[in-house]
Design a protein around this motif. Structure first.
Motif, mmCIF file in Angstrom:
data_model
loop_
_atom_site.group_PDB
_atom_site.id
_atom_site.type_symbol
_atom_site.label_atom_id
_atom_site.label_comp_id
_atom_site.label_asym_id
_atom_site.label_seq_id
_atom_site.Cartn_x
_atom_site.Cartn_y
_atom_site.Cartn_z
ATOM 1 N N LEU A 69 -5.565 -2.610 -4.773
ATOM 2 C CA LEU A 69 -5.978 -3.833 -5.467
ATOM 3 C C LEU A 69 -5.542 -3.820 -6.924
ATOM 4 C CD1 LEU A 69 -9.567 -4.307 -3.998
ATOM 5 C CD2 LEU A 69 -7.508 -5.609 -3.444
ATOM 6 N N LYS A 70 -5.589 -2.651 -7.558
ATOM 7 C CA LYS A 70 -5.164 -2.555 -8.953
ATOM 8 C C LYS A 70 -3.683 -2.870 -9.093
ATOM 9 C CE LYS A 70 -4.994 0.731 -12.792
ATOM 10 N NZ LYS A 70 -5.251 2.120 -13.214
ATOM 11 N N LEU A 71 -2.882 -2.330 -8.157
ATOM 12 C CA LEU A 71 -1.445 -2.601 -8.205
ATOM 13 C C LEU A 71 -1.144 -4.062 -7.921
ATOM 14 C CD1 LEU A 71 1.410 -1.376 -8.455
ATOM 15 C CD2 LEU A 71 1.356 -0.964 -6.003
ATOM 16 N N ALA A 72 -1.914 -4.684 -7.026
ATOM 17 C CA ALA A 72 -1.647 -6.066 -6.643
ATOM 18 C C ALA A 72 -2.106 -7.067 -7.689
ATOM 19 C CB ALA A 72 -2.322 -6.374 -5.301
ATOM 20 N N GLU A 87 0.826 -1.208 0.000
ATOM 21 C CA GLU A 87 0.000 0.000 0.000
ATOM 22 C C GLU A 87 0.863 1.262 0.000
ATOM 23 O OE1 GLU A 87 0.832 -1.207 4.166
ATOM 24 O OE2 GLU A 87 0.119 -2.211 2.362
ATOM 25 N N LEU A 88 2.071 1.185 0.593
ATOM 26 C CA LEU A 88 2.982 2.333 0.557
ATOM 27 C C LEU A 88 3.439 2.611 -0.874
ATOM 28 C CD1 LEU A 88 5.183 1.461 3.673
ATOM 29 C CD2 LEU A 88 3.317 3.113 3.567
ATOM 30 N N LEU A 113 10.700 2.229 1.006
ATOM 31 C CA LEU A 113 9.532 2.772 1.700
ATOM 32 C C LEU A 113 9.252 2.033 2.999
ATOM 33 C CD1 LEU A 113 7.169 3.295 -1.364
ATOM 34 C CD2 LEU A 113 8.300 5.067 -0.022
ATOM 35 N N ARG A 114 9.478 0.724 2.990
ATOM 36 C CA ARG A 114 9.280 -0.041 4.228
ATOM 37 C C ARG A 114 10.244 0.421 5.304
ATOM 38 N NH1 ARG A 114 8.323 -5.203 1.346
ATOM 39 N NH2 ARG A 114 10.549 -5.622 1.599
#
Length: 743
Positions: free
Chosen positions: A593-596, A495-496, A612-613
């Motif tokens: 969801l689109k990215l995944a 999500e990041l 980012l993490r």
């Protein structure tokens, strides 16, 4: 008269060691002599079997030397010595209790030598030595046999795994453990299995099954050995692997250089060969694939049945006579299995009730076991009475600070695994202990508060929720899972990445002067999305607050006095704000969801995701905040210990005596804590030495040195020169007393 030729028989020396050397040099020439010694051994063997106790010492020595000779030369005459292993086995099996120790040791070493020369196989050797190991009363013989058996299994599995030998030995050990569960002989099976598991020679499920049967034994020592295998066997294996990986590396160039410049000898050449082989082994080990070292707890075939049998036999059974320490080990194993495999043993939690009191011996161990035996599939109704019991017995103003902090920490560990077991009234009462003057109690209560800000913020008062939890509740991001509900598996931090990509799109549209809904001229709809390979992907997103949307007003406490807006405007603002929150949350979920589901992450995306993490974790750790999900960062196989339950009580300021004791632990050689100068003085006093003249002059009274200092100031240059000249002469002649110089 010519020189007489000496026959070959006359050259044979009397000692058997010389004969052994000559036989190995030329077996065919000395076959007759070997046959003669074989006949002598056969006669001595029959004589020994007739009277194993009444023989004299000379015959024992002769018999031992003949065994040694034949064992070293047996592979040269296989037809003659075909019955030699059976003869040694017969002597050792029948008379090991009355044999002379040196002769007994010689027979064992001869059988091992025959195994190394491939005269006998591993099955023959192991089936010969292991029955003697578990039956002999001699402690020295047991240690020799244990080492021989262990080394033979290790050597057999060096190049490749010998499944035939392993299955045979595992069957013998399994039958030994299960045949008589009250016999202490099974302890040798436990020792062998633990050592072979530690050396990573046996790593299969059959090995774990042997230790499972040992844990269900009736003998306390065997039970403790089996339980300790499951609790600490994997840690021992990791430590042994770390020790073996820290071997000193060999410098081949240095060894070759020393061989070239030094004298050429066979010993130096062998040293070079060994160094080369060692380097090759290290390289093979580096390039070899990492073995899949499964934990013993994961290799159990039926963890549910095993945990139930352990609990019913050793803990719930009133006839069990195990000591408290052994019961705690069994309890730790049962709860570790329940927490790791998420098992359901409902009777376990009701059994804990009578042990949850500060007066119970090793109470912190019971609290740790209860916490690690809890998971999210345990019914909250079974855990809630235990939490209430801990709160009543441990957490109160009348309790000692150590007891109170341990109780609060135990409740936090339990609720981290099953947050639904806490009720709202008790939680709000326990959170108030964060105002305690004791640091351990305060930190334990703050840990419970921070846990429920993440797990169940709606159970807290509004003033205790904090900014992040309040924002999460209003936006709908923070939700408490219902009983039996599992989190959906996903890529951590995805999500990041979706949020960062959306910010990059907005920034590029803003640079082109376009609105959010417009598309750039001359470009298809899908071309605006980055593919992850461009250099722009590596730019860090701006953290300015101008693009972050509207501010959300959050009140940190209910007591803040703020002017109330009129009802109509407040209603309109809340409706607009709620609509914006729902719309933003929906867009964020859609982007995620689109990215995944529709995109493949490129190496640049994965690198940015990792960045980012790290940034998110650093931001979370800034200030006085705790690390997020501290409980989940701990490895599930490690379990929970009593020291972790008692950790908050150690946060208090240590006393002077405790600091001195801690300093003594770091310097065990010293009798007491002293300064360096005091140690030197004590050393001089022990040697009978006095102080030097410089030290005496430095410690001299100031008033006594004042007159000499004044006279020095009044000296003329000539007087100073004469004094220095005399000083140099005295130094050359050995001082005022002229030590070492003749007058």
């Amino acid at each position: 008269m010519g020189k007489r030729k000496v026959a070959a028989l006359e050259k044979i020396e009397a000692d058997l060691a010389g004969l052994q050397y000559k036989i190995r040099k030329d077996p065919e020439a000395y076959e007759k002599e070997f046959i003669e010694n074989w006949q002598q051994f056969d006669a001595a063997h029959e004589k020994f079997l007739a009277a194993p106790v009444g023989a004299d010492s000379n015959s024992f020595i002769t018999f031992r030397e003949q065994i040694d000779l034949i064992a070293h030369c047996a592979e040269l005459y296989p037809q003659i010595t075909a019955t030699f292993p059976d003869a040694l086995k017969d002597v050792l099996t029948k008379h090991h209790a009355v044999l002379e120790p040196t002769l007994r040791e010689k027979i064992v070493s001869s059988l091992t030598l025959l195994r190394r020369k491939d005269v006998i196989d591993s099955n023959y050797l192991l089936t010969t030595l292991f029955p003697i190991l578990i039956s002999t009363p001699s402690k020295s013989l047991r240690m020799i046999l244990y080492q021989k058996i262990l080394s033979d299994i290790r050597n057999t599995n060096t190049k490749s795994t010998n499944h035939k030998v392993n299955r045979t030995m595992q069957t013998v050990l399994y039958n030994l453990v299960t045949s008589d569960r009250s016999s202490p002989k099974a302890l040798w099976a436990v020792k062998l299995v633990r050592e072979l598991w530690r050396r990573q020679i046996w790593t299969d499920a059959r090995t774990v099954d042997i230790m499972r049967q040992a844990s269900l034994s009736d003998n306390e020592k065997v039970i403790v050995g089996g339980v300790r295998f499951f609790l600490g066997g994997d840690k021992e294996r990791e430590e042994f692997e770390d020790e073996s990986s820290d071997e000193e590396t060999v410098d081949i160039k240095k060894v070759k250089h020393s061989v070239e410049i030094n004298k050429k000898t066979k010993k130096a050449k062998k040293a070079l060969d060994r160094a080369v082989d060692r380097v090759k082994r290290q390289e093979r080990k580096k390039n070899a694939p990492h073995p899949l070292n499964f934990s013993a707890l994961h290799l159990l075939q039926d963890p549910q049945g095993f945990s139930e049998n352990l609990f019913e036999k050793h803990l719930q059974n009133s006839k069990s006579k195990l000591a408290l320490e052994s019961k705690l080990l069994v309890l730790q194993l049962v709860t570790r299995l329940v927490g790791l495999h998420k098992l359901t043993v409902i009777s376990l939690y009701s059994w804990f009730i009578k042990h949850l009191t500060p007066r119970q011996q090793s109470a912190s161990s019971f609290l740790a076991s209860l916490a690690q035996g809890t998971h999210n599939l345990v019914p909250p109704d079974a855990i809630e009475p235990l939490i209430q019991r801990i709160a009543n017995e441990f957490v109160s103003e009348a309790s000692a600070s150590e007891v109170c902090s341990a109780g609060l920490n135990a409740i936090r560990e339990i609720c981290a695994r099953q947050p639904l077991a806490m009720n709202e009234t008790l939680l709000q009462d326990l959170v108030e202990y964060r105002k305690s003057k004791d640091k351990g109690v305060m930190m334990a209560a703050k840990g419970l508060l921070s846990l429920y800000r993440e797990k169940g913020a709606e159970m807290l008062r509004k003033k205790d929720r904090g900014k992040d939890a309040t924002i999460g509740l209003k936006s709908g991001d923070l939700k408490q899972l219902r009983f039996g509900e599992e989190e959906v598996g996903e890529i951590d931090g995805l999500e990041l990445l979706a949020k960062w990509k959306e910010e990059q799109k907005r920034r590029k549209r803003a640079e082109q002067g376009l609105a959010d809904g417009e598309e750039s001229a001359g470009k298809p709809e899908g071309e605006d999305e980055e593919d992850g390979w461009n250099s722009d992907e590596w730019e860090v997103a701006s953290n300015d607050s101008s693009d972050s949307g509207e501010w959300i007003r959050v009140s940190d406490s209910e007591d803040e006095a703020e002017p109330e807006p009129d009802a109509k405007r407040q209603k309109i603002d809340s409706e607009d704000q709620g609509g914006d929150d729902k719309e933003g949350a929906g867009d964020e979920v859609t982007d995620f969801l689109k990215l995944a589901t529709t995109q493949i992450l490129t190496p640049a995306d994965l690198a940015k995701l990792r960045e980012l993490r790290i940034e998110a974790s650093v931001n979370k750790a800034m200030g006085n905040r705790k690390r997020k999900q501290e409980m989940e960062s701990r490895h599930v196989d490690e379990g929970l210990t009593a020291e972790q339950i008692e950790a908050p009580s150690k946060l208090r300021k240590s006393t002077k005596e405790e600091r001195i004791a801690l300093a003594k632990e770091g310097k065990p050689d010293r009798e007491e804590h002293k300064s360096t100068q005091a140690i030197r003085k004590a050393k001089k006093d022990a040697e009978g030495k006095s102080t030097t003249n410089k030290e005496k002059a430095r410690r001299k009274n100031f008033m006594m040195t004042l007159g000499k200092a004044k006279s020095k100031q009044k000296r003329s240059l000539v007087a100073t020169r004469n004094i220095l000249k005399n000083h140099v002469e005295r130094s050359k002649s050995g001082g005022r007393r002229r030590n070492g110089q003749s007058r």
